[in-house]
Design a protein around this motif. Structure first.
Motif, PDB file in Angstrom:
ATOM      1  N   ARG A 284      68.720  62.888  12.684  1.00  0.00           N
ATOM      2  CA  ARG A 284      68.756  64.207  12.041  1.00  0.00           C
ATOM      3  C   ARG A 284      68.460  64.087  10.543  1.00  0.00           C
ATOM      4  O   ARG A 284      67.747  64.902   9.959  1.00  0.00           O
ATOM      5  N   ARG A 285      69.021  63.056   9.923  1.00  0.00           N
ATOM      6  CA  ARG A 285      68.792  62.851   8.495  1.00  0.00           C
ATOM      7  C   ARG A 285      67.330  62.482   8.240  1.00  0.00           C
ATOM      8  O   ARG A 285      66.702  62.970   7.288  1.00  0.00           O
ATOM      9  N   SER A 288      64.944  65.374   8.265  1.00  0.00           N
ATOM     10  CA  SER A 288      65.247  66.484   7.354  1.00  0.00           C
ATOM     11  C   SER A 288      65.096  66.123   5.885  1.00  0.00           C
ATOM     12  O   SER A 288      65.202  67.000   5.025  1.00  0.00           O
ATOM     13  N   ARG A 289      64.827  64.868   5.575  1.00  0.00           N
ATOM     14  CA  ARG A 289      64.745  64.432   4.184  1.00  0.00           C
ATOM     15  C   ARG A 289      63.372  63.843   3.873  1.00  0.00           C
ATOM     16  O   ARG A 289      62.781  63.152   4.711  1.00  0.00           O
ATOM     17  N   HIS A 361      71.881  57.759   4.709  1.00  0.00           N
ATOM     18  CA  HIS A 361      72.475  58.980   4.167  1.00  0.00           C
ATOM     19  C   HIS A 361      72.729  58.900   2.666  1.00  0.00           C
ATOM     20  O   HIS A 361      73.191  59.872   2.063  1.00  0.00           O
TER      21      HIS A 361
END
Length: 405
Positions: A284-285, A288-289, A361
């Motif tokens: 997910r990270r 999204s980044r 993260h």
């Protein structure tokens, strides 16, 4: 070994996955908010009681206990994928299902070795989730990786009492106000010729005079509320009736080994769930980044981390399932090598996966906004709990070498 889950396992998996989505994951933030407002950090947030009530209503209760008289009657192989699911929220889901350590191991001890009175007085309320418990073995003054080192004395006085004197620490569950009973390991025969027959286990109610819960012990700075905290506990000439002996005098070491076998595989099952949660958060990270002009998911090093994590988890899961199958078919003794193998491999591999997830993260990975730092602390601790890795490596190597001697 059949790799397919049977019908009952599939049905329970479906119900449990729904329970996690609808109740557990939404409750994680709620539990933290409620805990911040509690009078004591060891009090239980109200949402935990709500989760327990709902889990019990849905029949997702005491799934860990293979004894059908007391638990769900599941085999280790059936329970493994369920424990993995709870490992995705290890600080909430096992407690919600009454499948959290140290109560699970203590219930197993009482079910297997307790007499009728002990089961009535302590096992039944534990099974009902009405009380919590603690297991007191580890001591600060000796190398507790060798359980024969324990120095706590359990001395028989007259015909009807044991007097217990000693100091324990990292006693899981002891800080919880609902903790009512300790299973204490100490020496009844310190000079006995057989060092593995010197120890016994006795039941000590928490409110017994002479029992002092001295302080909470932190784990990497965390207080670990899910297990009811860890504590340093003093036993100062504590008197309990001889009828509080669990099993027989001299049977403490054997009982500890019987308790730790299932405990080790349960931890490994949940660790796989923790790794799956970490992989999900990584993905997910990553999508999204953006960094240096492209998504993290397009960075080669990130792709390698995710691919390696997936391979490692699939390997671990197969080894854990094989171990569970062996425990069911040939018993814990027959699965000794595999139990040690998963205890060595699983925590260190999951620690590595969590470390990569934290790195991905950035600052968020070490913050309270994501579960990764707390998951890391839990996984790293399991390289020590239930026997440090090096003890299992030593024993496993000896067993392998014996074939060639």
């Amino acid at each position: 070994m059949d790799f397919a889950f049977d019908a009952r396992t599939e049905e329970l998996r479906g119900r449990l996955l729904t329970f996690m989505d609808e109740h557990v994951y939404p409750a994680e933030a709620v539990a933290e908010e409620q805990r911040a407002r509690l009078a004591s950090p060891w009090d239980t947030p109200a949402v935990v009681g709500e989760l327990k009530a709902e889990a019990r209503r849905q029949g997702l209760w005491n799934l860990f206990l293979p004894d059908a008289e007391y638990g769900a009657g599941l085999t280790n192989l059936q329970y493994a994928p369920l424990a993995e699911i709870t490992g995705r929220s290890p600080h909430l889901a096992p407690t919600a299902l009454n499948c959290a350590a140290p109560d699970t191991g203590n219930m197993e001890v009482l079910a297997q070795f307790g007499d009728e009175r002990q089961r009535k007085q302590w096992l039944e309320p534990l099974l009902a989730g009405e009380i919590r418990s603690a297991f007191a073995m580890t001591e600060p003054e000796v190398a507790s990786s060798d359980a024969t080192n324990v120095e706590t004395r359990i001395e028989r006085e007259g015909g009807g009492e044991y007097v217990i004197t000693g100091r324990k620490w990292y006693i899981s569950g002891a800080m919880n106000p609902d903790c009512r009973i300790f299973i204490v390991m100490g020496k009844t025969d310190p000079d006995g010729a057989d060092v593995r027959r010197q120890q016994s286990m006795v039941l000590v109610p928490r409110d017994t005079p002479g029992v002092t819960v001295k302080r909470a012990m932190r784990v990497f700075g965390y207080e670990d509320h899910s297990h009811g905290g860890h504590a340093e506990v003093l036993f100062d000439h504590v008197r309990v009736p001889v009828s509080n002996l669990v099993g027989e005098e001299g049977g403490g070491f054997a009982i500890a080994q019987a308790r730790l076998g299932p405990g080790r595989i349960h931890h490994c099952m949940r660790l796989i769930g923790m790794a799956e949660r970490a992989i999900e958060l990584m993905c997910r990270r990553a999508v999204s980044r953006t960094a240096f002009g492209k998504a993290l998911a397009q960075q080669g090093v990130v792709q390698n981390w995710i691919a390696d994590a997936r391979v490692a988890v699939e390997q671990l899961r197969l080894l854990v399932l094989k171990t569970a199958w062996l425990m069911d078919t040939v018993g814990n003794r027959g699965a000794h090598t595999e139990i040690q193998a998963i205890k060595i491999a699983t925590p260190r591999t999951v620690v590595d996966i969590l470390d990569r997830a934290i790195q991905l993260h950035g600052a968020g990975g070490v913050s309270q906004d994501f579960p990764l730092a707390e998951l890391y602390a839990s996984a790293r601790t399991l390289m020590l709990a239930d026997g440090p890795d090096e003890v299992h490596q030593r024993s496993l190597a000896r067993r392998e070498l014996k074939k060639y001697l």
